[in-house]
Design an enzyme around this catalytic site. Structure first.
Site, PDB file in Angstrom:
ATOM      1  N   SER A   1       0.855  -1.189   0.000  1.00  0.00           N
ATOM      2  CA  SER A   1       0.000   0.000   0.000  1.00  0.00           C
ATOM      3  C   SER A   1       0.885   1.231   0.000  1.00  0.00           C
ATOM      4  CB  SER A   1      -0.898   0.015   1.244  1.00  0.00           C
ATOM      5  OG  SER A   1      -1.567   1.260   1.383  1.00  0.00           O
ATOM      6  N   TYR A  36      -1.590  -0.822  10.420  1.00  0.00           N
ATOM      7  CA  TYR A  36      -1.703  -1.064   8.983  1.00  0.00           C
ATOM      8  C   TYR A  36      -0.472  -0.545   8.241  1.00  0.00           C
ATOM      9  CZ  TYR A  36      -3.586  -1.077   4.242  1.00  0.00           C
ATOM     10  OH  TYR A  36      -3.774  -1.289   2.896  1.00  0.00           O
TER      11      TYR A  36
END
Length: 252
Positions: free
Chosen positions: A138, A151
């Site tokens: 990501s 995350y």
């Protein structure tokens, strides 16, 4: 378009969202696909939609014994593409408000799962002298994202895993690369915007607008664009240890 005829791909987290979109794109490019996940009903739905050259195996990628059973179930199949997509978003909260259990859950799936899947399927690829591993990371692993520490830390770990692993297995003819999407339009981002709005006292629309304003194109990417990017990466011979940004310009 890249022709993947004759190749078989395993896609984790393949029952919905990005995983389903990636499985669909690979299938449309000619590959046989094996969708992997924890929810058999979701896996059945995507396999039924794709039809021929698609099958599913239930597996918890964070569980070593479950991953071993998956590898054994596919022992008679030449898996030449592995897409490690399974992941969870984790909490939207200040680090001091995050529990150890929440932190560990994110790392178990996002990082441990990628490690276990690579460990299970790389030996056959290196023995054959060919194969492709694409780890879905990501842009959040490369830029600050407040209140999302588990995350972002997990995705940075995936980036580090990929670049190092490429040097371990590259000499054997196996390519390992990372695709780093930006925010992808869909239920996961809708959840994040809702949680951020609740945390900050803003509206969901304001939370979304603030987020996408960081992208050069002023929008989120789509699941179909992510699927197409995976197929395109598989057509780029000579690429190994790379991180491909697909964020509508968010990193910029």
């Amino acid at each position: 378009m890249t022709d993947l005829g004759g190749r078989t791909a395993v896609i984790t987290g393949g029952g919905s969202g990005l995983g389903a979109a990636i499985a669909t794109a690979l299938h449309e490019a000619g590959a046989e696909v094996v969708v992997v996940g924890r929810d058999p009903s979701k896996l059945d739905a995507i396999v039924d939609r794709l039809g021929t050259k698609a099958r599913r195996v239930v597996c918890d990628v964070a569980d070593p014994s479950s991953v071993d059973r998956l590898r054994d179930a596919l022992a008679d199949t030449e898996i030449s593409i592995l897409v490690n997509n399974a992941g969870i978003a984790g909490p939207v909260a200040a680090l001091t408000d995050i529990s150890v259990e929440q932190w560990d859950e994110v790392f178990d799936i996002n990082v441990r799962g990628t490690f276990l899947m690579c460990r299970a399927f790389l030996p056959a690829m290196t023995a054959r002298g060919s194969g492709d591993v694409i780890n879905i990371a990501s842009v959040s692993g490369k830029r600050p994202l407040a209140h999302r520490t588990p995350y972002t830390a997990s995705k940075m770990a995936v980036l580090g895993l990929t670049s190092t692993l490429a040097f371990e297995v590259g000499p054997a003819g196996v390519s390992v690369n990372t695709l780093s999407p930006g925010p992808v339009a869909g239920p996961r981002m809708e959840r994040n915007f809702r949680l951020e709005a609740e945390r900050s006292g803003s509206t969901v629309d304001d939370a979304e607008a603030a987020f996408v304003s960081r992208a050069a194109l002023g929008r989120m990417v789509t699941e179909e664009e992510v699927g197409g990017a995976v197929v395109a990466m598989l057509g780029m011979s000579g690429m190994c240890g790379a991180d491909i940004d697909l964020s509508a310009g968010m990193v910029a």
